[in-house]
Each structure stands twice: as C-alpha cells, then as structure tokens.
Design a protein around this motif. Structure first.
Motif, PDB file in Angstrom:
ATOM      1  N   LEU A   1      13.242  -2.016  -0.590  1.00 14.51           N
ATOM      2  CA  LEU A   1      12.061  -2.646  -0.974  1.00 14.51           C
ATOM      3  C   LEU A   1      11.613  -2.085  -2.467  1.00 14.51           C
ATOM      4  CD1 LEU A   1       8.917  -3.827  -0.802  1.00 14.51           C
ATOM      5  CD2 LEU A   1       8.492  -1.599   0.296  1.00 14.51           C
ATOM      6  N   LEU A   2      11.370  -2.977  -3.553  1.00 14.98           N
ATOM      7  CA  LEU A   2      11.223  -2.361  -4.933  1.00 14.98           C
ATOM      8  C   LEU A   2       9.692  -2.822  -5.177  1.00 14.98           C
ATOM      9  CD1 LEU A   2      11.868  -1.101  -7.772  1.00 14.98           C
ATOM     10  CD2 LEU A   2      13.027  -3.378  -8.286  1.00 14.98           C
ATOM     11  N   SER A   3       8.784  -1.868  -5.282  1.00 16.88           N
ATOM     12  CA  SER A   3       7.368  -2.330  -5.190  1.00 16.88           C
ATOM     13  C   SER A   3       6.587  -1.521  -6.368  1.00 16.88           C
ATOM     14  CB  SER A   3       6.707  -1.989  -4.012  1.00 16.88           C
ATOM     15  OG  SER A   3       5.269  -2.279  -4.179  1.00 16.88           O
ATOM     16  N   ASP A   4       5.823  -2.179  -7.242  1.00 15.51           N
ATOM     17  CA  ASP A   4       4.796  -1.809  -8.138  1.00 15.51           C
ATOM     18  C   ASP A   4       3.815  -0.818  -7.442  1.00 15.51           C
ATOM     19  OD1 ASP A   4       3.425  -0.858 -10.576  1.00 15.51           O
ATOM     20  OD2 ASP A   4       2.284  -2.704 -10.494  1.00 15.51           O
ATOM     21  N   ILE A   5       3.217   0.396  -7.730  1.00 14.71           N
ATOM     22  CA  ILE A   5       2.404   1.225  -6.784  1.00 14.71           C
ATOM     23  C   ILE A   5       0.722   0.517  -6.987  1.00 14.71           C
ATOM     24  CG2 ILE A   5       1.281   3.282  -6.808  1.00 14.71           C
ATOM     25  CD1 ILE A   5       3.579   4.596  -7.340  1.00 14.71           C
ATOM     26  N   LYS A   6       0.355   0.176  -8.288  1.00 10.12           N
ATOM     27  CA  LYS A   6      -1.059  -0.529  -8.501  1.00 10.12           C
ATOM     28  C   LYS A   6      -1.025  -1.952  -8.419  1.00 10.12           C
ATOM     29  CE  LYS A   6      -5.071   0.662 -11.041  1.00 10.12           C
ATOM     30  NZ  LYS A   6      -5.775   1.540 -11.774  1.00 10.12           N
ATOM     31  N   MET A   7      -1.377  -2.452  -7.307  1.00  7.10           N
ATOM     32  CA  MET A   7      -1.506  -3.845  -7.145  1.00  7.10           C
ATOM     33  C   MET A   7      -2.726  -4.194  -6.298  1.00  7.10           C
ATOM     34  SD  MET A   7       2.486  -5.103  -5.928  1.00  7.10           S
ATOM     35  CE  MET A   7       2.535  -3.870  -4.709  1.00  7.10           C
ATOM     36  N   PRO A   8      -3.058  -5.436  -6.540  1.00  8.59           N
ATOM     37  CA  PRO A   8      -4.408  -6.007  -5.604  1.00  8.59           C
ATOM     38  C   PRO A   8      -4.049  -6.176  -4.429  1.00  8.59           C
ATOM     39  CG  PRO A   8      -3.621  -7.509  -7.224  1.00  8.59           C
ATOM     40  CD  PRO A   8      -2.658  -6.317  -7.304  1.00  8.59           C
ATOM     41  N   VAL A   9      -4.918  -6.257  -3.329  1.00 10.63           N
ATOM     42  CA  VAL A   9      -4.774  -6.747  -1.663  1.00 10.63           C
ATOM     43  C   VAL A   9      -4.014  -5.514  -1.024  1.00 10.63           C
ATOM     44  CG1 VAL A   9      -3.582  -8.115  -0.196  1.00 10.63           C
ATOM     45  CG2 VAL A   9      -4.349  -8.995  -2.369  1.00 10.63           C
ATOM     46  N   MET A  10      -2.879  -4.783  -1.384  1.00  5.74           N
ATOM     47  CA  MET A  10      -2.377  -3.671  -0.814  1.00  5.74           C
ATOM     48  C   MET A  10      -1.401  -3.142  -1.841  1.00  5.74           C
ATOM     49  SD  MET A  10       0.359  -3.149   2.211  1.00  5.74           S
ATOM     50  CE  MET A  10      -0.734  -4.050   3.536  1.00  5.74           C
ATOM     51  N   ASP A  11      -1.776  -1.794  -2.212  1.00  3.55           N
ATOM     52  CA  ASP A  11      -1.142  -1.165  -3.145  1.00  3.55           C
ATOM     53  C   ASP A  11       0.264  -1.053  -2.578  1.00  3.55           C
ATOM     54  OD1 ASP A  11      -1.304   1.290  -1.862  1.00  3.55           O
ATOM     55  OD2 ASP A  11      -2.618   2.226  -3.505  1.00  3.55           O
ATOM     56  N   GLY A  12       1.234  -0.264  -3.623  1.00  8.63           N
ATOM     57  CA  GLY A  12       2.621   0.016  -3.314  1.00  8.63           C
ATOM     58  C   GLY A  12       2.687   1.239  -2.121  1.00  8.63           C
ATOM     59  N   ILE A  13       1.877   2.178  -2.293  1.00 11.27           N
ATOM     60  CA  ILE A  13       1.579   3.496  -1.485  1.00 11.27           C
ATOM     61  C   ILE A  13       1.354   2.856  -0.011  1.00 11.27           C
ATOM     62  CG2 ILE A  13       0.510   5.565  -0.839  1.00 11.27           C
ATOM     63  CD1 ILE A  13       2.022   5.866  -3.231  1.00 11.27           C
ATOM     64  N   ALA A  14       0.637   1.936   0.218  1.00 15.22           N
ATOM     65  CA  ALA A  14       0.204   1.578   1.482  1.00 15.22           C
ATOM     66  C   ALA A  14       1.548   0.705   1.904  1.00 15.22           C
ATOM     67  CB  ALA A  14      -1.144   0.681   1.521  1.00 15.22           C
ATOM     68  N   LEU A  15       2.053  -0.034   1.243  1.00 20.12           N
ATOM     69  CA  LEU A  15       2.953  -0.996   1.497  1.00 20.12           C
ATOM     70  C   LEU A  15       4.271  -0.204   1.972  1.00 20.12           C
ATOM     71  CD1 LEU A  15       4.669  -3.640   1.750  1.00 20.12           C
ATOM     72  CD2 LEU A  15       5.041  -3.492  -0.705  1.00 20.12           C
ATOM     73  N   ALA A  16       4.599   0.838   1.188  1.00 24.15           N
ATOM     74  CA  ALA A  16       5.528   1.760   1.510  1.00 24.15           C
ATOM     75  C   ALA A  16       5.670   2.413   2.831  1.00 24.15           C
ATOM     76  CB  ALA A  16       5.814   3.021   0.348  1.00 24.15           C
ATOM     77  N   LEU A  17       4.203   2.840   3.221  1.00 26.03           N
ATOM     78  CA  LEU A  17       3.972   3.764   4.499  1.00 26.03           C
ATOM     79  C   LEU A  17       4.220   2.538   5.528  1.00 26.03           C
ATOM     80  CD1 LEU A  17       1.006   5.668   3.369  1.00 26.03           C
ATOM     81  CD2 LEU A  17       3.053   6.568   4.052  1.00 26.03           C
ATOM     82  N   ARG A  18       3.807   1.143   5.148  1.00 32.22           N
ATOM     83  CA  ARG A  18       4.013   0.334   6.474  1.00 32.22           C
ATOM     84  C   ARG A  18       5.549   0.022   6.644  1.00 32.22           C
ATOM     85  NH1 ARG A  18       0.439  -4.901   6.563  1.00 32.22           N
ATOM     86  NH2 ARG A  18      -1.127  -3.335   6.944  1.00 32.22           N
ATOM     87  N   VAL A  19       6.086  -0.020   5.483  1.00 36.68           N
ATOM     88  CA  VAL A  19       7.530  -0.573   5.850  1.00 36.68           C
ATOM     89  C   VAL A  19       8.530   0.477   6.308  1.00 36.68           C
ATOM     90  CG1 VAL A  19       9.620  -0.973   4.327  1.00 36.68           C
ATOM     91  CG2 VAL A  19       7.624  -2.368   3.793  1.00 36.68           C
ATOM     92  N   ALA A  20       8.098   2.041   5.703  1.00 36.82           N
ATOM     93  CA  ALA A  20       8.751   3.048   6.379  1.00 36.82           C
ATOM     94  C   ALA A  20       8.620   3.033   8.091  1.00 36.82           C
ATOM     95  CB  ALA A  20       8.172   4.197   5.696  1.00 36.82           C
ATOM     96  N   ASP A  21       7.276   2.880   8.340  1.00 40.48           N
ATOM     97  CA  ASP A  21       6.788   2.960   9.743  1.00 40.48           C
ATOM     98  C   ASP A  21       7.525   1.996  10.601  1.00 40.48           C
ATOM     99  OD1 ASP A  21       5.469   3.892  11.904  1.00 40.48           O
ATOM    100  OD2 ASP A  21       4.264   2.035  11.809  1.00 40.48           O
ATOM    101  N   GLN A  22       7.698   0.645  10.241  1.00 33.99           N
ATOM    102  CA  GLN A  22       8.028  -0.412  10.939  1.00 33.99           C
ATOM    103  C   GLN A  22       9.803  -0.555  10.667  1.00 33.99           C
ATOM    104  OE1 GLN A  22       5.385  -3.543   9.124  1.00 33.99           O
ATOM    105  NE2 GLN A  22       3.967  -3.406  10.921  1.00 33.99           N
ATOM    106  N   PHE A  23      10.215  -0.443   9.491  1.00 33.56           N
ATOM    107  CA  PHE A  23      11.338  -0.748   9.161  1.00 33.56           C
ATOM    108  C   PHE A  23      12.209   0.476   8.344  1.00 33.56           C
ATOM    109  CE2 PHE A  23       9.192  -4.796   9.056  1.00 33.56           C
ATOM    110  CZ  PHE A  23       9.834  -5.267  10.130  1.00 33.56           C
ATOM    111  N   PRO A  24      12.243   1.668   9.143  1.00 33.68           N
ATOM    112  CA  PRO A  24      12.817   2.863   8.470  1.00 33.68           C
ATOM    113  C   PRO A  24      14.264   2.689   7.941  1.00 33.68           C
ATOM    114  CG  PRO A  24      12.935   3.197  10.939  1.00 33.68           C
ATOM    115  CD  PRO A  24      12.317   1.692  10.549  1.00 33.68           C
ATOM    116  N   ASP A  25      14.821   1.710   8.093  1.00 37.39           N
ATOM    117  CA  ASP A  25      16.143   1.649   7.468  1.00 37.39           C
ATOM    118  C   ASP A  25      16.076   1.084   6.214  1.00 37.39           C
ATOM    119  OD1 ASP A  25      17.451   2.707   9.773  1.00 37.39           O
ATOM    120  OD2 ASP A  25      17.857   0.607  10.581  1.00 37.39           O
TER     121      ASP A  25
END
Length: 135
Positions: free
Chosen positions: A51-75
C-alpha cells in the motif's frame, strides 16, 4: 512483480507514481483517496504486496488508511508519502506498521528506490519466516 495499491489525491502525482511503478513491471491500482483505497483493499481481499499512500487526503487520510489496512491485512507492506512535516511526524508514531515515509517532492528515481526497498524488505521477512518454520 508486485501488486501495489496507490492512494493519492493529486491527479498529477498519482499518474506520475503509477507510471513510474508500472515501468518497473508492477501492477498498480490507483485510487484518489483513502476511502476508495480502503474499499479496493476489501474488494481485493488484501491481495496487494504494498500500500503506497499519501498521508494528507480527503475522506480518509493515509494514517487512518494505514491503521485499517494493518489491522485487517497485516501482511501488506505500507509505505506513506507526504509533503507536510507535521504529517510526517504523525506517521513516525506508526513505526511498527509503516515501512517508511517518503518526503515530497520526490524524483522518479526516489519513489522507485523506496518502493523497491519496501518490497525487498517484505521478501526478506518472508524468507526469514519460512526459515523459522522449517527449523
């Protein structure tokens, strides 16, 4: 090569990064915000290497996205990008979940090298785990 989910709200940066990674043979699914990236991750059942993500984005920022992905798909390996120093500091609180934070602006060579480094680190972890399982 690798399957990469890209989340970047700036169309020019999104296109630049997607083309750079496709030049290296990667399959890139590009999304314009964290919310769409989270949906894509679920739709593809986490079947991404990076997952390659910008941090500052509308709707869901990259930090929230990283936390969600790490929780749901730790690999899935996570690499973040930002042009804002304060956002970079927020990401460093996630050291255990995020491979690195790439500062913007970056060159074509910079982003390609950082992605290669993240993917190489992923392969090294997989080899180490396989060796441990064999022992």
């Amino acid at each position: 090569m690798a399957r990469i989910l890209l989340a970047e709200d700036d169309p020019s940066v999104r296109g630049f990064v997607a083309r750079a990674l496709e030049m290296d043979g990667h399959a890139v699914l590009a999304t314009e915000d964290g919310g769409l990236a989270a949906e894509a991750m679920l739709e593809h059942e986490g079947n991404f290497d990076l997952l390659l993500s910008d941090i500052k984005m509308p709707v869901m920022d990259g930090i929230a996205l990283a936390l969600r992905v790490a929780d749901q798909f730790p690999d899935v390996t996570i690499l973040l990008m930002t042009g804002f120093a304060d956002q970079r500091e927020r990401a460093h609180g996630l050291d255990a979940l995020v491979h690195d934070v790439v500062p913007k602006p970056f060159t074509l060579a910079d982003i390609r090298a950082k992605v290669k480094e993240a993917l190489d680190g992923r392969e090294a972890e997989t080899i180490t785990l396989a060796q441990q399982l064999e022992a």
